[in-house]
Design an enzyme around this catalytic site. Structure first.
Site, PDB file in Angstrom:
ATOM      1  N   CYS A 239       0.758  -1.308   0.152  1.00 18.90           N
ATOM      2  CA  CYS A 239      -0.010  -0.139   0.094  1.00 18.90           C
ATOM      3  C   CYS A 239       0.972   1.365   0.056  1.00 18.90           C
ATOM      4  CB  CYS A 239      -1.050  -0.033   1.079  1.00 18.90           C
ATOM      5  SG  CYS A 239      -2.246  -1.445   0.966  1.00 18.90           S
TER       6      CYS A 239
ATOM      7  N   LYS B 134       1.969   4.500   1.159  1.00 16.27           N
ATOM      8  CA  LYS B 134       3.234   5.275   1.492  1.00 16.27           C
ATOM      9  C   LYS B 134       4.144   4.145   2.263  1.00 16.27           C
ATOM     10  CE  LYS B 134       0.957   8.461   0.120  1.00 16.27           C
ATOM     11  NZ  LYS B 134      -0.150   7.704  -0.492  1.00 16.27           N
TER      12      LYS B 134
ATOM     13  N   SER C 194      -4.760  10.540  -6.426  1.00 15.58           N
ATOM     14  CA  SER C 194      -4.680   8.828  -6.249  1.00 15.58           C
ATOM     15  C   SER C 194      -4.196   8.497  -7.495  1.00 15.58           C
ATOM     16  CB  SER C 194      -5.916   8.379  -5.946  1.00 15.58           C
ATOM     17  OG  SER C 194      -5.843   6.961  -5.999  1.00 15.58           O
TER      18      SER C 194
ATOM     19  N   GLU D  67      -4.488  13.369  -1.207  1.00 16.73           N
ATOM     20  CA  GLU D  67      -4.933  12.791  -2.664  1.00 16.73           C
ATOM     21  C   GLU D  67      -6.403  13.525  -2.834  1.00 16.73           C
ATOM     22  OE1 GLU D  67      -2.500   8.768  -2.939  1.00 16.73           O
ATOM     23  OE2 GLU D  67      -4.589   8.596  -2.553  1.00 16.73           O
TER      24      GLU D  67
END
Length: 554
Positions: free
Chosen positions: A119, A121, A468, A442
């Site tokens: 995922c 970060k 995103s 985002e």
């Protein structure tokens, strides 16, 4: 071995006593100590199975003669954090993840590290830590989610976000949306399109810091457990040979990663993350380098959200190294780069076969002669901005419209839902940059609503925040300098004419310079939106998006 400083000699008797309390025996303490940084948790679908991945890694470490010691890191699901204050804390978690691994690896001088992310970060945060620490390291992710099925069609998380817009535009009712949301995300893994998480997991292969298959083997396939075991074995080998991340993630390796990124049309966030990872190793990646590579790299894969294919399709077609095989035909890959597999790129490519010419197109049948991401600049973004050109319909590559200005994402979403956005509007969302957000949120909610309303080929969306990996349409992010820092985006007013030309790579606000100077004199930076805790500190020390949104080093 680095670990000897905490386990060898008379003075380390108390330390060994504590290891014995943990259940380790003398033989285990004689072996290389491998730290396992695992982001497993019960909050992210991409992480719900990482405990099993961790066990497989530990089995591999033990088979190779090492001793694994596991610890956890934090992780945020961008999809769940999206559209509310939680998204402010997503990008900044990258730095916390990196710092926490540094702290553990300094407190416990591991001989090597296996980093288990998934995922948005978490993947770059762990790669930043590997580069900063520069001890033998390998990435093995949890892998992508399978695509969902709904009414005979392939769907994913972005289908649900866009469904919200379709409900707002009365193209779908709430009953149908409720059914869709139950089928779009069928199980474990990072969301199934070429969104940020999967983009970065794929680029870890191109960088050489992960084994082939890391980015594309589906999360639920047992092949991923075998990959995890192999990673456990390989880290012990890397320790024995003292091969470190900076030996692998060289400037040439980053150029390979950028070329692959351009070929598969990845998330715009990859620009932020690749710059940040390189920064930790003392490598400067200028925005101009991304553009230079994009100019000569063909766009070979049409992945979700802009195309029909998901990560499982790329896996079956030949994966990341299938893309690199194609690019090598045009001399766009540095094949001498070394990898954690113990082989050079050229050796791996000899064994690779592209199995689907539609998912990974041949060079002469590319979707476009140039890459999927484009760096643009102009009077509205003097230090640059980023757009996923592969997600923009060609009919809108040249855009002229009038500004509708909003000082937060929430204001823009409200306007979209209430029919206040019309064709040819240039939607400006500002004070959402690294400092101004703070945290550079985002913008998947407004972009998805724009698509759902059918305005993605009629309007532009411009922000000093970011988008995103699931975004499509004329969405321009990372506008630098940001509004909070006094960039030109802060002076735009409703009705100003905005001109965008993706071919010329320009973004202009058509206001006389004298008028802009007058507005600049009147402008005052607003108060911080968050006035305490980590985010306040972050807003003081974070650098511009054009520099990767890294933190200032005193």
């Amino acid at each position: 071995m680095r670990s000897e400083s905490m386990k060898k000699g008379l003075d380390r008797a108390p330390h060994r006593s504590l290891f014995y309390a943990l259940g380790y025996d003398k033989d285990e303490l004689e072996r290389p100590i491998i730290g396992i940084a695992n982001s497993a948790n019960e909050l992210i679908p991409g992480h719900m199975h990482l405990g099993i991945i961790g066990e497989a890694v530990k089995e591999g470490v033990r088979m190779a003669g090492g001793t694994p010691m596991e610890f956890r890191t934090i992780g945020i699901c961008d999809g769940i954090a999206m559209g509310h204050e939680g998204m402010k804390y997503s990008l900044c978690s990258r730095e916390l993840i990196c710092d926490s691994i540094e702290v553990m690896a300094k407190a416990y001088p591991f001989d090597g590290l296996v980093l288990i992310p998934n995922c948005d970060k978490i993947v770059p945060g762990m790669m930043m830590a590997a580069m900063r620490l520069n001890i033998p390291s390998i990435i093995v992710s949890g892998g992508p989610m399978l695509k969902g099925r709904f009414k005979g069609k392939s769907v994913d998380l972005i289908s649900v976000f866009e469904g919200v817009g379709q409900v707002a535009g009365r193209l779908m009712d709430e009953v149908e949306l409720a059914q869709l949301e139950e089928h779009a995300c069928p199980g474990p893994g990072s969301c199934s399109g070429m969104f940020t998480a999967n983009s970065m997991n794929c680029l870890s292969e191109a960088l050489g810091i992960a084994l082939p298959g890391n980015g594309t083997i589906p999360a639920v396939y047992s092949e991923r457990l075998r990959l995890a075991k192999m990673a456990g074995k390989k880290i012990v080998e890397l320790v024995a040979k003292n091969v470190t991340p900076r030996d692998i993630m060289t400037l040439e390796a980053f150029k390979n990663a950028i070329a692959v990124d351009m070929a598969f049309g990845g998330s715009t966030n990859t620009v932020l993350h690749l710059k940040a990872i390189a920064y930790e190793g003392g490598i400067e990646l200028k925005l101009s380098l991304f553009d230079e590579i994009s100019e000569k790299t063909p766009h070979l894969c049409n992945m979700r959200p802009s195309g029909p294919y998901h990560l499982e399709d790329l896996y079956h077609a030949g994966g990341v190294f299938g893309i690199m095989k194609r690019l090598s035909e045009k001399g766009l890959i540095y094949e001498n780069c070394f990898t954690v597999a113990g082989k050079r790129i050229t050796d791996i490519l000899r064994e690779v076969e592209v199995k689907d010419d539609e998912v990974i197109r041949p060079i002469d049948k590319a979707y476009d002669e140039k890459g999927g991401l484009t760096i643009i600049s102009g009077s509205l973004a003097p230090e640059g901005a980023v757009v996923k050109k592969s997600g923009v319909h060609k009919s809108i590559w040249k855009f002229e419209g009038h500004a509708k200005v909003f000082n937060s994402e929430e204001e823009a979403v409200d306007a979209l839902k209430n029919g206040k956005i019309k064709k040819k509007d240039a939607i400006i969302i500002r004070y959402e940059g690294p400092k101004g957000g703070p945290g550079m949120r985002e913008m998947l909610s407004p972009t998805s609503i724009l698509v759902g309303l059918g305005l993605d080929t009629e309007c532009a969306l411009i922000t000093d925040g970011r988008f995103s990996g699931g975004t499509r349409g004329l969405c321009i992010g990372h506008v630098s300098p940001e509004a909070q820092a006094g960039g030109p985006i802060a002076y735009v007013e409703n009705g100003d004419k905005i001109l965008i030309d993706l071919e010329k790579k320009s973004i202009e606000v058509l206001v006389p310079e004298k008028e802009l100077q007058e507005r600049r004199k009147r402008w005052r930076a607003p108060e911080p939106k968050i006035k305490q805790g980590y985010m306040l500190r972050y807003s003081y020390f974070v650098r511009s998006a054009s520099e990767g949104a890294v933190l200032i080093t005193p």
